[in-house]
Design an enzyme around this catalytic site. Sequence first.
Site, short mmCIF file in Angstrom:
data_model
loop_
_atom_site.label_atom_id
_atom_site.label_comp_id
_atom_site.label_asym_id
_atom_site.label_seq_id
_atom_site.Cartn_x
_atom_site.Cartn_y
_atom_site.Cartn_z
N TRP A 144 0.86 -1.19 0.00
CA TRP A 144 0.00 0.00 0.00
C TRP A 144 0.89 1.24 0.00
O TRP A 144 1.82 1.35 0.80
CB TRP A 144 -0.88 -0.06 1.25
N ASP A 147 -0.14 -4.74 9.84
CA ASP A 147 -1.19 -3.81 9.41
C ASP A 147 -2.34 -4.62 8.87
O ASP A 147 -2.25 -5.22 7.79
CB ASP A 147 -0.65 -2.85 8.34
N LYS A 194 -13.10 -1.44 6.05
CA LYS A 194 -13.55 -2.47 5.11
C LYS A 194 -14.54 -3.44 5.77
O LYS A 194 -15.60 -3.71 5.24
CB LYS A 194 -12.36 -3.26 4.57
#
Length: 406
Positions: free
Chosen positions: A136, A217, A253
């Site tokens: 990311w 993460d 999410k």
Amino acid sequence: MASIFENVVGAPADVIFALTAAYKADTDPKKVNLGVGAYRTEDGKPWVLPVVHKADHILVDDENLDHEYLPILGLENFRKASAKLILGEDSKAIAEGRVGSAQCISGTGAVYTGAHFLSKHYPFKGAACYISKPTWANHRAIFEGVGIPVLEYPYWDAETKGLDLKGMLGAMEAAPSGSIFLLHPCAHNPTGVDPTPDQWKQIADVMEARGHFTFFDTAYQGFASGSLDKDAYSVRYFVERGFEMFIAQSFSKNFGLYSERAGNLTIVAKTPEIKNTIESQIAKAQRAVISNPPAYGSRVVSLVLNDETLYKEWEENLSSMANRIIAMRQALFDELVALGTPGTWNHIVDQIGMFSFTGLSTPQVKVLKEKYHCYLTDNGRISMAGLNTKNVKYFAAAVDDVVRNV
């Protein structure tokens, strides 16, 4: 009088937001948005989880709620429930009082909070943070932004379209002792390639032998496989092995709370005393940056995580999202096979989570955007949530064309 800022150079637009803007401006009726990192329904619409709807109404009808400041470290029930969610109901570390936490501005804020602490207090001065290649984009920006050097470890094997375990382990072995390694516990972004349990054991062996610090993460717990426990396997395994670690958690999410910015940094320390010290320094830093975190998103999450009935409904909602994405993977794979598209496409169904690293080249992606109005990132990453039964054939045919002719 000249501006004192006239020599400031403008920053480039964020890739994803620029992609979304281009999609919105496109008037072609067949356009497909495969860049957005958010769940979409079969009709291509955002989805408010039914359990979140229920929580919304419960909170609105609660006359005892107010808009007072939260504590600096956030809503306590949310923080405790978040830690228990990732570490497990029977976590030994929690029972021993070695687990701390801080409510943050979603997963981005949690990564930043942990990175900022490490920049000030990590004992291995000058230690680099190793991020996967690729990862990311914000990972590099966050760590470099707090002054921590960023290096990469191999992750994606372009030939097999899977995990480059040998390269990953080699980088860990070669890194100076005490380096920081940022790991994705599930649904790796952007590749969708996750280590197997045996591979996680090998990764843990090297991390332990080299004395590296683990920074997980996790943005997709429960969203990847549909199982909250399965998606937390790697984190819990590392905790069982005795690692100290930071775990950045996002509820964007898996709760669909994208705009509410509900996140948590879970801290696993060696002792309760060290945990308390870390929390105190994070509280000091958080006071100076955001003063205290926002309440609404954390209240929604806390309500669901702490209510048995709502929790079960949330698991059903998660399963619904995960299963639709899995079905779209299969549908895309089946279409490409039926078309006889050159190459192998098993990686589409082997990968997991919201994203798939297709292996398409930048020139091929350019044609997909310009000729077929299919919007995806230049590295070939697609959001599987952007596919549905109405557009998967069209996208597969477009892919078939660029693979054959570009």
